[in-house]
Scaffold this motif. Structure first.
Motif, PDB file in Angstrom:
ATOM      1  N   PRO A   1       0.821  -1.221   0.000  1.00 21.77           N
ATOM      2  CA  PRO A   1       0.000   0.000   0.000  1.00 21.77           C
ATOM      3  C   PRO A   1       0.852   1.268   0.000  1.00 21.77           C
ATOM      4  O   PRO A   1       1.886   1.339   0.666  1.00 21.77           O
ATOM      5  N   GLY A   2       0.411   2.231  -0.777  1.00 25.48           N
ATOM      6  CA  GLY A   2       1.141   3.486  -0.901  1.00 25.48           C
ATOM      7  C   GLY A   2       2.124   3.503  -2.047  1.00 25.48           C
ATOM      8  O   GLY A   2       2.725   4.537  -2.346  1.00 25.48           O
ATOM      9  N   GLY A   3       2.313   2.336  -2.709  1.00 28.57           N
ATOM     10  CA  GLY A   3       3.181   2.303  -3.880  1.00 28.57           C
ATOM     11  C   GLY A   3       4.589   1.807  -3.636  1.00 28.57           C
ATOM     12  O   GLY A   3       5.405   1.787  -4.567  1.00 28.57           O
ATOM     13  N   TRP A   4       4.920   1.405  -2.401  1.00 32.32           N
ATOM     14  CA  TRP A   4       6.230   0.823  -2.118  1.00 32.32           C
ATOM     15  C   TRP A   4       6.354  -0.507  -2.860  1.00 32.32           C
ATOM     16  O   TRP A   4       5.463  -1.345  -2.799  1.00 32.32           O
ATOM     17  N   GLN A   5       7.471  -0.690  -3.585  1.00 27.71           N
ATOM     18  CA  GLN A   5       7.702  -1.922  -4.328  1.00 27.71           C
ATOM     19  C   GLN A   5       9.008  -2.584  -3.887  1.00 27.71           C
ATOM     20  O   GLN A   5       9.973  -1.909  -3.529  1.00 27.71           O
ATOM     21  N   VAL A   6       9.000  -3.917  -3.939  1.00 31.76           N
ATOM     22  CA  VAL A   6      10.175  -4.721  -3.630  1.00 31.76           C
ATOM     23  C   VAL A   6      10.455  -5.611  -4.824  1.00 31.76           C
ATOM     24  O   VAL A   6       9.543  -6.278  -5.329  1.00 31.76           O
ATOM     25  N   VAL A   7      11.699  -5.612  -5.296  1.00 32.08           N
ATOM     26  CA  VAL A   7      12.092  -6.434  -6.443  1.00 32.08           C
ATOM     27  C   VAL A   7      13.299  -7.268  -6.044  1.00 32.08           C
ATOM     28  O   VAL A   7      14.325  -6.717  -5.632  1.00 32.08           O
ATOM     29  N   THR A   8      13.172  -8.600  -6.157  1.00 33.48           N
ATOM     30  CA  THR A   8      14.278  -9.497  -5.814  1.00 33.48           C
ATOM     31  C   THR A   8      14.643 -10.337  -7.018  1.00 33.48           C
ATOM     32  O   THR A   8      13.788 -11.002  -7.615  1.00 33.48           O
ATOM     33  N   ASN A   9      15.920 -10.313  -7.344  1.00 33.65           N
ATOM     34  CA  ASN A   9      16.459 -11.091  -8.454  1.00 33.65           C
ATOM     35  C   ASN A   9      17.161 -12.312  -7.875  1.00 33.65           C
ATOM     36  O   ASN A   9      18.222 -12.195  -7.278  1.00 33.65           O
ATOM     37  N   PHE A  10      16.559 -13.486  -8.051  1.00 30.63           N
ATOM     38  CA  PHE A  10      17.133 -14.729  -7.558  1.00 30.63           C
ATOM     39  C   PHE A  10      18.118 -15.330  -8.557  1.00 30.63           C
ATOM     40  O   PHE A  10      18.802 -16.305  -8.226  1.00 30.63           O
ATOM     41  N   GLY A  11      18.176 -14.775  -9.752  1.00 18.78           N
ATOM     42  CA  GLY A  11      19.052 -15.302 -10.786  1.00 18.78           C
ATOM     43  C   GLY A  11      20.393 -14.610 -10.822  1.00 18.78           C
ATOM     44  O   GLY A  11      20.798 -13.921  -9.879  1.00 18.78           O
ATOM     45  N   SER A  12      21.116 -14.780 -11.938  1.00 25.85           N
ATOM     46  CA  SER A  12      22.468 -14.221 -12.068  1.00 25.85           C
ATOM     47  C   SER A  12      22.527 -13.030 -13.016  1.00 25.85           C
ATOM     48  O   SER A  12      23.453 -12.213 -12.916  1.00 25.85           O
ATOM     49  N   GLU A  13      21.557 -12.910 -13.937  1.00 27.66           N
ATOM     50  CA  GLU A  13      21.576 -11.797 -14.891  1.00 27.66           C
ATOM     51  C   GLU A  13      20.840 -10.589 -14.325  1.00 27.66           C
ATOM     52  O   GLU A  13      19.815 -10.715 -13.657  1.00 27.66           O
ATOM     53  N   ASP A  14      21.357  -9.393 -14.623  1.00 25.16           N
ATOM     54  CA  ASP A  14      20.730  -8.162 -14.143  1.00 25.16           C
ATOM     55  C   ASP A  14      19.287  -8.058 -14.621  1.00 25.16           C
ATOM     56  O   ASP A  14      18.935  -8.530 -15.712  1.00 25.16           O
ATOM     57  N   TYR A  15      18.464  -7.435 -13.790  1.00 25.18           N
ATOM     58  CA  TYR A  15      17.074  -7.159 -14.152  1.00 25.18           C
ATOM     59  C   TYR A  15      16.929  -5.650 -14.238  1.00 25.18           C
ATOM     60  O   TYR A  15      17.171  -4.929 -13.257  1.00 25.18           O
ATOM     61  N   PRO A  16      16.559  -5.116 -15.420  1.00 24.96           N
ATOM     62  CA  PRO A  16      16.507  -3.653 -15.577  1.00 24.96           C
ATOM     63  C   PRO A  16      15.344  -3.029 -14.808  1.00 24.96           C
ATOM     64  O   PRO A  16      14.282  -3.635 -14.652  1.00 24.96           O
ATOM     65  N   ILE A  17      15.569  -1.819 -14.335  1.00 26.20           N
ATOM     66  CA  ILE A  17      14.536  -1.031 -13.670  1.00 26.20           C
ATOM     67  C   ILE A  17      14.151   0.110 -14.595  1.00 26.20           C
ATOM     68  O   ILE A  17      15.010   0.735 -15.235  1.00 26.20           O
ATOM     69  N   GLU A  18      12.879   0.384 -14.667  1.00 21.61           N
ATOM     70  CA  GLU A  18      12.410   1.434 -15.553  1.00 21.61           C
ATOM     71  C   GLU A  18      13.004   2.792 -15.152  1.00 21.61           C
ATOM     72  O   GLU A  18      13.280   3.064 -13.987  1.00 21.61           O
TER      73      GLU A  18
END
Length: 560
Positions: free
Chosen positions: A517-534
């Motif tokens: 709630p409120g727009g807080w986001q959590v992003v977890t990369n369990f792999g080895s390749e980078d995950y881009p953020i907008e």
């Protein structure tokens, strides 16, 4: 650019919010290994009192004190000789009161351990029971039985204790008593009204001293049906654990907790409780109901690999279970009973059967093999541990942290047999290495005989590499694990609102993303390749330090 939110005031007055526990961060202190105030090698209340500002700076909402009661330490303090006093080696009741006052002054609540399944064999009740003899009222407080065999020379059943060996021990007059754990931990008889009344007295004793909540040890094992004939071990294994099992997770245990709940609710604000209940997931809500203990531990993440699919399934199922009871979920990655998660995540994956059930304790084989460094990738374990911790701290519900994990501590493997203390090691004849490795005293400084734990040595040996993880080093290093925890807890307080969670699809099986709630986001990369953020994402925290991408095996928090 990352936004830095204000640090919370560490000296806030304790609020009277009755729902404080629902999303609290609770820090577990194992008193004998936290800080030693008198230099005898054993942690104590004075030691904890000397570190209350550290706890406030960390940003925790509550402290859970593992047992500090008088004990012979047959099981790390969980063999309690007196439930309404402090072990003289740890302190006094006056020091306990001082500690509660100091923590409350900093806005930190206090949770204490209650151990109701068994007492110590040094408890006054048990001493009287042994002395009083067969058929006495004193023995009715425990579970005594005549033995089997021609002359009662064999145990009543072939049951095994959790720590290995028979679950029965013989006394001088030939009877046997049940101990589901160590020989020094005789099980109480919860059918006895005196037992029930005495624990109500204990709960009120501590609540009247300002304790805010209780952690209930092995909450699923109190009540038992020992109607003769007693089943064999093989027969026990075939009995469903659906509330009618003779020994485990019985429906009638909630009659006890309903009485306790009435006690808790007689205080303003009501005292809280959390069950340590290792039960089938469908039965967890019974312990977490408002008319029972109110909350129950969820150990699923603690048992999982560092794996996106496992984490998502666990979060989804446990939030559903919490909704059934009206409680909030609990999340934990380490505690005093398991291999520290920085080490677990640096070892090969846990071996599981086809259904996903764990076949052995994570890390036990590594420890039995001497903790070979060739098997442990320390840097990877710490990297994954930080990512998993930020994932956990972003979830709705309460988070339980274990002392030392905020330093990134690994398990200590190099402990000589003669220095070990855990009964699991001795009762299993070394086939289970035990829990000493996660109970080694903390390093506060990089130098000295006990790395600042106390004046001289420590009751369990500290390895030389502890110097790298000392508080004095990490608190001045902005890239340390301690600095990450402090930033995360401050941000959690600032960002947290509501208890909802929504999954956001990432297009990758190894990346999880959710919003609060409120727009807080959590992003977890369990792999080895980078995950881009907008572009334009307001990354306020990153376990890797990167704010433009989510690096492999890392987590970022995005604020609105």
């Amino acid at each position: 650019m990352a936004q830095h939110l204000a640090e919370p005031n560490a000296t806030t007055i304790l609020s009277d919010d009755a729902s404080w526990w629902r999303q609290a961060v609770v820090y577990q202190i194992y008193p004998r290994s936290f800080a030693d105030g008198n230099g005898d090698g054993i942690g104590d209340l004075k030691g904890i009192l000397s570190r209350v500002d550290y706890l406030a700076d960390l940003g925790v909402d509550a402290v859970w004190l593992s047992p500090f009661y008088p004990s012979a330490l047959a099981d790390g303090g969980y063999d309690v000789a007196d439930y309404r006093d402090v072990d003289p080696r740890i302190g006094t009741l006056a020091e306990f009161d001082e500690l509660v006052e100091a923590l409350h002054a900093r806005g930190i609540r206090v949770v204490v351990d209650i151990v109701p399944n068994h007492t110590s064999n040094l408890h006054e009740w048990f001493r009287r029971a042994v002395a009083a003899g067969r058929g006495s009222a004193e023995r009715e407080r425990y579970i005594f039985r005549d033995g089997s065999g021609a002359n009662g020379e064999l145990p009543p059943t072939d049951w095994l204790s959790v720590f290995g060996g028979s679950a029965w021990e013989r006394v001088d007059d030939g009877q046997w008593y049940l101990h589901n754990f160590a020989v020094e931990q005789p099980d109480l008889n919860w059918s006895n009204p005196e037992v029930r009344a005495d624990f109500v007295k204990t709960l009120r004793f501590w609540a009247d001293r300002g304790v805010d909540g209780f952690r209930i040890d092995v909450a699923h094992m109190l009540t038992k049906d020992l109607t003769e004939p007693l089943p064999s071990r093989a027969e026990l294994e075939l009995i469903p654990r659906d509330g009618k099992h003779p020994l485990i997770d019985r429906d009638d245990v909630h009659e006890v907790y309903a009485e306790w709940r009435a006690v808790f609710n007689s205080y303003d604000p009501p005292r809280t409780a959390v069950a340590e209940a290792w039960v089938d997931s469908a039965r967890v809500p019974l312990y977490a109901r408002p008319e029972s203990l109110g909350q129950s531990f969820n150990f699923d993440l603690l048992l999982a690999d560092f794996d996106a699919a496992q984490f998502r399934d666990i979060v989804t199922s446990n939030l559903d279970l919490a909704a059934l009871s009206g409680s909030s979920s609990t999340w934990v990655l380490s505690n005093h009973d398991v291999v520290r998660h920085a080490t677990r995540y640096g070892l090969p994956k846990t071996r599981r059967d086809e259904s996903g059930k764990t076949l052995e304790k994570a890390g036990n084989d590594w420890l039995l093999g001497g903790g070979a460094e060739s098997q442990l990738d320390r840097e990877r374990g710490e990297r994954r541990a930080s990512a998993a911790t930020l994932f956990l701290l972003g979830l709705p519900g309460s988070a339980y942290l274990y002392q030392g994990e905020e330093l990134g501590l690994h398990e200590v493997a190099d402990i000589a047999d003669e220095q070990r203390q855990d009964p699991t090691f001795f009762r299993s004849e070394g086939s289970e290495i035990g829990r000493d490795g996660c109970r080694v005293p903390l390093p506060w400084s990089a130098h000295g005989a006990s790395f600042g734990f106390g004046a001289d040595g420590a009751h369990l040996p500290q390895p030389g590499w502890f110097a790298e993880y000392a508080v004095e080093r990490e608190e001045v290093d902005p890239a340390s694990t301690l600095s990450l925890y402090r930033r995360a807890l401050a941000l959690r307080h600032a960002l947290q609102s509501g208890e909802q969670l929504g999954w956001i699809e990432t297009g990758r099986d190894d990346v999880l993303r959710f919003t609060r709630p409120g727009g807080w986001q959590v992003v977890t990369n369990f792999g080895s390749e980078d995950y881009p953020i907008e572009d334009g994402a307001n990354v306020v925290l990153s376990s890797s330090g990167a704010t433009d991408v989510v690096r492999g095996e890392s987590t970022v928090w995005i604020a609105p």
